[in-house]
Design a protein around this motif. Structure first.
Motif: not given
Length: 259
Positions: A198-210, A243-259
């Motif tokens: 048997d097999a299961t195919l997944y798709h997940s949507y994240y509103s903030t990251t992708g 951030q907790p001090d009220g500033t904004d911090r930008v995190y770059p996008g990235i593609d990751s793979y797992t097997v």
């Protein structure tokens, strides 16, 4: 000559079926039977209780009014421990329950569950349910309740209750929320290839990251030989976090793979 009326603790045995009621009228020439008051219809391991019943003795079909039923699922090899050591049953009820065939019922304005607790862990309340024992339940305009609390609405749903206890189809979506990924929606499709694969195919949507995609393949070759392959791809775009001090911090996008 063609009309019988039985009154008081009526019991009728007919091959593999039994009928109990306060009052029963039988019309032999018309292959018709009517039962009133505390009606209980037993067929094999299945039982239906109702206020009254109209039944065709030739086709073995009929309608039960203000009714509920229990279908035993133990023959599917289900572990009793999953049901609190009780016999695993499917419980269904409705304003009317129509017996359309040997194992097919149509429920109108009722519901369905496989929990037998006084307050079921979950139940589906619907305008119409077509229940085919040992195969499927097709549900229209359904509301899923958990501990009698409405959770969400489904315009249609296919619920497998086949003997193999595995069926190809979409799984119920899962919603979540986190400070990192934002609102999340997880969808999955299960493919019952055969008895051993048997097999299961997944798709997940994240509103903030992708979003992410994945798959899970399983096989059993023999009692001593089995395998499992899991893969996933996560595609994250640039995201900004406060951030907790009220500033904004930008995190770059990235593609990751797992097997």
């Amino acid at each position: 000559q063609d009309h019988y009326k039985l009154v008081g603790n009526v019991e009728i045995d007919c091959n593999s079926a039994q009928l109990f009621a306060n009052e029963v009228e039988v019309f032999p020439n018309a292959d018709r039977m009517r039962a009133l008051g505390n009606v209980v219809f037993v067929s094999g391991d299945n039982r239906i209780s109702a206020e009254r019943m109209e039944f065709n003795t030739k086709t073995k079909t009929g309608t039960f009014f203000v009714a509920s039923g229990i279908a035993n699922l133990e023959g599917r090899g289900i572990d009793r421990s999953l049901f609190g050591t009780q016999e695993p049953d499917a419980y269904f009820w409705g304003e009317t329950i129509e017996k359309l065939g040997p194992k097919t019922y149509r429920i109108t304005r009722g519901g369905f569950t496989t929990c037998v607790q006084p307050t079921p862990r979950w139940e589906l309340v619907s305008n119409q349910v077509t229940l085919t024992l040992e195969k499927r339940a097709i549900i229209k305009n359904a509301v899923l309740k958990v501990k009698d609390v409405p959770v969400f609405y489904l315009p249609a749903m296919y619920y497998p209750i086949n003997k193999e206890d595995r069926a190809t189809g979409f799984l119920i979506p899962i919603y979540g929320s986190s400070t990192i990924k934002g609102h999340t929606l997880n969808n999955a499709f299960f493919w019952a290839i055969n008895r051993s694969h048997d097999a299961t195919l997944y798709h997940s949507y994240y509103s903030t990251t992708g979003q992410s995609f994945g798959g899970d393949y399983r096989y059993v070759q023999s009692p001593s030989s089995s395998g499992n392959v899991q893969t996933s791809i996560v595609r994250e775009h640039e995201a900004t976090y406060r951030q907790p001090d009220g500033t904004d911090r930008v995190y770059p996008g990235i593609d990751s793979y797992t097997v």
